[in-house]
Design a protein around this motif. Structure first.
Motif, mmCIF file in Angstrom:
data_model
loop_
_atom_site.group_PDB
_atom_site.id
_atom_site.type_symbol
_atom_site.label_atom_id
_atom_site.label_comp_id
_atom_site.label_asym_id
_atom_site.label_seq_id
_atom_site.Cartn_x
_atom_site.Cartn_y
_atom_site.Cartn_z
ATOM 1 N N ASN A 197 9.757 -16.225 -1.458
ATOM 2 C CA ASN A 197 9.570 -17.475 -0.708
ATOM 3 C C ASN A 197 10.677 -18.500 -0.980
ATOM 4 O O ASN A 197 10.439 -19.708 -1.004
ATOM 5 C CB ASN A 197 8.204 -18.090 -1.011
ATOM 6 N N THR A 198 11.887 -18.006 -1.190
ATOM 7 C CA THR A 198 13.057 -18.862 -1.349
ATOM 8 C C THR A 198 13.690 -19.095 0.007
ATOM 9 O O THR A 198 13.985 -18.131 0.725
ATOM 10 C CB THR A 198 14.091 -18.200 -2.285
ATOM 11 N N PRO A 199 13.916 -20.348 0.420
ATOM 12 C CA PRO A 199 14.549 -20.613 1.720
ATOM 13 C C PRO A 199 15.939 -19.991 1.807
ATOM 14 O O PRO A 199 16.681 -19.965 0.810
ATOM 15 C CB PRO A 199 14.632 -22.136 1.784
ATOM 16 N N VAL A 200 16.283 -19.511 3.005
ATOM 17 C CA VAL A 200 17.581 -18.872 3.240
ATOM 18 C C VAL A 200 18.312 -19.599 4.364
ATOM 19 O O VAL A 200 17.772 -19.755 5.461
ATOM 20 C CB VAL A 200 17.419 -17.384 3.618
ATOM 21 N N VAL A 201 19.541 -20.036 4.079
ATOM 22 C CA VAL A 201 20.391 -20.687 5.078
ATOM 23 C C VAL A 201 21.527 -19.732 5.434
ATOM 24 O O VAL A 201 22.217 -19.223 4.544
ATOM 25 C CB VAL A 201 20.965 -22.016 4.553
ATOM 26 N N LEU A 202 21.737 -19.510 6.723
ATOM 27 C CA LEU A 202 22.812 -18.639 7.204
ATOM 28 C C LEU A 202 23.885 -19.474 7.887
ATOM 29 O O LEU A 202 23.594 -20.241 8.804
ATOM 30 C CB LEU A 202 22.257 -17.597 8.178
ATOM 31 N N ASP A 203 25.136 -19.314 7.439
ATOM 32 C CA ASP A 203 26.283 -19.970 8.057
ATOM 33 C C ASP A 203 27.161 -18.883 8.666
ATOM 34 O O ASP A 203 27.902 -18.204 7.948
ATOM 35 C CB ASP A 203 27.062 -20.771 7.008
ATOM 36 N N PRO A 204 27.114 -18.697 10.003
ATOM 37 C CA PRO A 204 27.823 -17.586 10.655
ATOM 38 C C PRO A 204 29.276 -17.934 10.964
ATOM 39 O O PRO A 204 29.704 -17.948 12.124
ATOM 40 C CB PRO A 204 27.010 -17.382 11.930
ATOM 41 N N LEU A 214 17.113 -21.348 8.217
ATOM 42 C CA LEU A 214 18.001 -22.216 8.991
ATOM 43 C C LEU A 214 19.303 -21.483 9.273
ATOM 44 O O LEU A 214 19.810 -20.764 8.403
ATOM 45 C CB LEU A 214 18.318 -23.500 8.203
ATOM 46 N N MET A 215 19.828 -21.680 10.482
ATOM 47 C CA MET A 215 21.196 -21.271 10.784
ATOM 48 C C MET A 215 21.996 -22.523 11.114
ATOM 49 O O MET A 215 21.567 -23.346 11.920
ATOM 50 C CB MET A 215 21.256 -20.296 11.961
ATOM 51 N N ARG A 216 23.156 -22.684 10.448
ATOM 52 C CA ARG A 216 24.016 -23.833 10.722
ATOM 53 C C ARG A 216 25.420 -23.360 11.079
ATOM 54 O O ARG A 216 26.023 -22.558 10.384
ATOM 55 C CB ARG A 216 24.145 -24.757 9.517
ATOM 56 N N GLY A 217 25.928 -23.868 12.200
ATOM 57 C CA GLY A 217 27.285 -23.529 12.601
ATOM 58 C C GLY A 217 27.783 -24.504 13.634
ATOM 59 O O GLY A 217 27.096 -25.462 13.993
ATOM 60 N N ASN A 218 29.008 -24.267 14.113
ATOM 61 C CA ASN A 218 29.461 -25.066 15.249
ATOM 62 C C ASN A 218 28.901 -24.458 16.529
ATOM 63 O O ASN A 218 28.275 -23.398 16.524
ATOM 64 C CB ASN A 218 30.990 -25.205 15.262
ATOM 65 N N ALA A 219 29.130 -25.130 17.626
ATOM 66 C CA ALA A 219 28.497 -24.726 18.882
ATOM 67 C C ALA A 219 28.917 -23.327 19.311
ATOM 68 O O ALA A 219 28.097 -22.531 19.789
ATOM 69 C CB ALA A 219 28.823 -25.747 19.975
ATOM 70 N N ALA A 220 30.194 -23.005 19.139
ATOM 71 C CA ALA A 220 30.671 -21.697 19.571
ATOM 72 C C ALA A 220 30.084 -20.577 18.729
ATOM 73 O O ALA A 220 29.725 -19.517 19.249
ATOM 74 C CB ALA A 220 32.199 -21.668 19.515
ATOM 75 N N GLU A 221 29.978 -20.792 17.419
ATOM 76 C CA GLU A 221 29.391 -19.777 16.538
ATOM 77 C C GLU A 221 27.938 -19.522 16.892
ATOM 78 O O GLU A 221 27.506 -18.366 17.020
ATOM 79 C CB GLU A 221 29.508 -20.229 15.083
ATOM 80 N N LEU A 279 30.346 -26.594 2.944
ATOM 81 C CA LEU A 279 29.641 -27.424 1.963
ATOM 82 C C LEU A 279 28.380 -28.009 2.581
ATOM 83 O O LEU A 279 27.324 -28.047 1.933
ATOM 84 C CB LEU A 279 30.552 -28.548 1.461
ATOM 85 N N LEU A 280 28.464 -28.454 3.823
ATOM 86 C CA LEU A 280 27.298 -29.023 4.487
ATOM 87 C C LEU A 280 26.148 -28.026 4.532
ATOM 88 O O LEU A 280 24.992 -28.398 4.308
ATOM 89 C CB LEU A 280 27.662 -29.488 5.896
ATOM 90 N N SER A 281 26.434 -26.768 4.829
ATOM 91 C CA SER A 281 25.366 -25.757 4.851
ATOM 92 C C SER A 281 24.648 -25.695 3.511
ATOM 93 O O SER A 281 23.418 -25.598 3.442
ATOM 94 C CB SER A 281 25.948 -24.384 5.194
ATOM 95 N N SER A 282 25.423 -25.770 2.418
ATOM 96 C CA SER A 282 24.820 -25.721 1.090
ATOM 97 C C SER A 282 24.066 -27.002 0.768
ATOM 98 O O SER A 282 23.019 -26.964 0.108
ATOM 99 C CB SER A 282 25.910 -25.450 0.046
ATOM 100 N N VAL A 283 24.579 -28.146 1.235
ATOM 101 C CA VAL A 283 23.860 -29.413 1.060
ATOM 102 C C VAL A 283 22.524 -29.363 1.796
ATOM 103 O O VAL A 283 21.490 -29.792 1.262
ATOM 104 C CB VAL A 283 24.715 -30.596 1.550
ATOM 105 N N LEU A 284 22.518 -28.830 3.010
ATOM 106 C CA LEU A 284 21.260 -28.717 3.753
ATOM 107 C C LEU A 284 20.285 -27.800 3.015
ATOM 108 O O LEU A 284 19.078 -28.049 3.014
ATOM 109 C CB LEU A 284 21.525 -28.197 5.167
#
Length: 270
Positions: free
Chosen positions: A85-92, A116-123, A195-200
């Motif tokens: 139950n550890t949250p997972v953030v994906l930065d593609p 959560l998935m975090r990226g720019n619009a194109a990704e 860095l922002l992905s990790s901050v989130l």
């Protein structure tokens, strides 16, 4: 929403963030997490990533410098995080730039439940099968509205999505927040998005409402960037990068109350 309160809670808990990230940004990511009040750990070996993911408060999977071995480690860590139950953030990072990147992201999504998935619009568009144009790892053109992309991507992957740009978008299905903080100099510092992905991830580690956590994290990061630009931006991206670390450490509840610009479906929401 009280973004400043979430920031305070994150600093009080000092969450451990496990980063399987790219070689370009490792040091900056670790320093940025320390500055804002979290604890970083970088562990990549498949022999230990499962244990580290379970021991951590959140896991970040970043495909910036992609290898077969890293993807294997990411999937092992992601599955262990899911069980614990550890949250997972994906930065593609760079999804859509090559078939291998896009396929690797899809493989991770098929085997790991992400928070959560975090990226720019194109990704994000590329991951979601929408038309987009990529230059390197940067978005250079889109044929569809960013909010619509975020909504569609969230529904497809069944998880909240953050798209960062001139105005950041957080979407979970039809629930959308817009955050208008930040500074153009962020685009001149390699790893600012990573860095922002990790901050989130650090904010998600202390707030179960992922959309609320992301809005708070984006606001805190964006306000810090604005403060950094005011302090060191005139000298260029080098001074700005140093000041960004300083301001991530200094930004507080009062700064966020004064400067954050968060909207929910057209309504002020801070």
């Amino acid at each position: 929403m009280e973004a400043g309160e979430i920031l305070n809670r994150m600093r009080e808990k000092n969450p451990l963030i496990h980063n399987i990230t790219n070689v370009v940004v490792t040091n900056f990511t670790a320093n940025g997490l320390l500055a804002i009040g979290a604890s970083p750990v970088m562990a990549y070996a498949k022999e230990e990533v499962a244990d580290m993911a379970v021991a951590s408060d959140a896991l970040v999977l970043n495909i910036g410098t992609l290898t077969k071995e890293n993807v294997e480690s990411m999937i092992i860590a992601g599955k262990a995080a899911n069980k614990g139950n550890t949250p997972v953030v994906l930065d593609p990072v760079g999804a859509g730039a090559t078939a291998y990147r896009t396929e690797s992201v899809q493989k991770i999504l098929n085997e790991v439940k992400i928070s959560l998935m975090r990226g720019n619009a194109a990704e994000v568009a590329a991951v979601s099968g929408m038309q987009a144009e990529i230059k390197g790892v940067d978005a250079v053109g889109l044929t569809e509205d960013v909010v619509a992309i975020a909504k569609a991507a969230s529904k497809k992957i069944q998880a909240p999505v953050v798209i960062t740009g001139k105005k950041d978008v957080v979407a979970n299905g039809d629930i959308v927040y817009l955050i208008a903080n930040g500074h153009p100099l962020l685009t001149k510092v390699t790893g600012a998005g990573c860095l922002l992905s990790s901050v989130l991830a650090a904010f998600i580690a202390v707030e179960k409402d992922v959309v609320k956590a992301c809005a708070a994290g984006l606001a805190a990061y964006g306000v810090a960037a604005e403060m950094a630009a005011e302090q060191g931006g005139k000298e260029g991206p080098g001074s700005f990068q140093i000041q960004l670390l300083n301001k991530l450490a200094q930004v507080n509840k009062e700064d966020i109350l004064k400067m954050a610009r968060i909207e929910k479906e057209g309504e002020f929401a801070i």
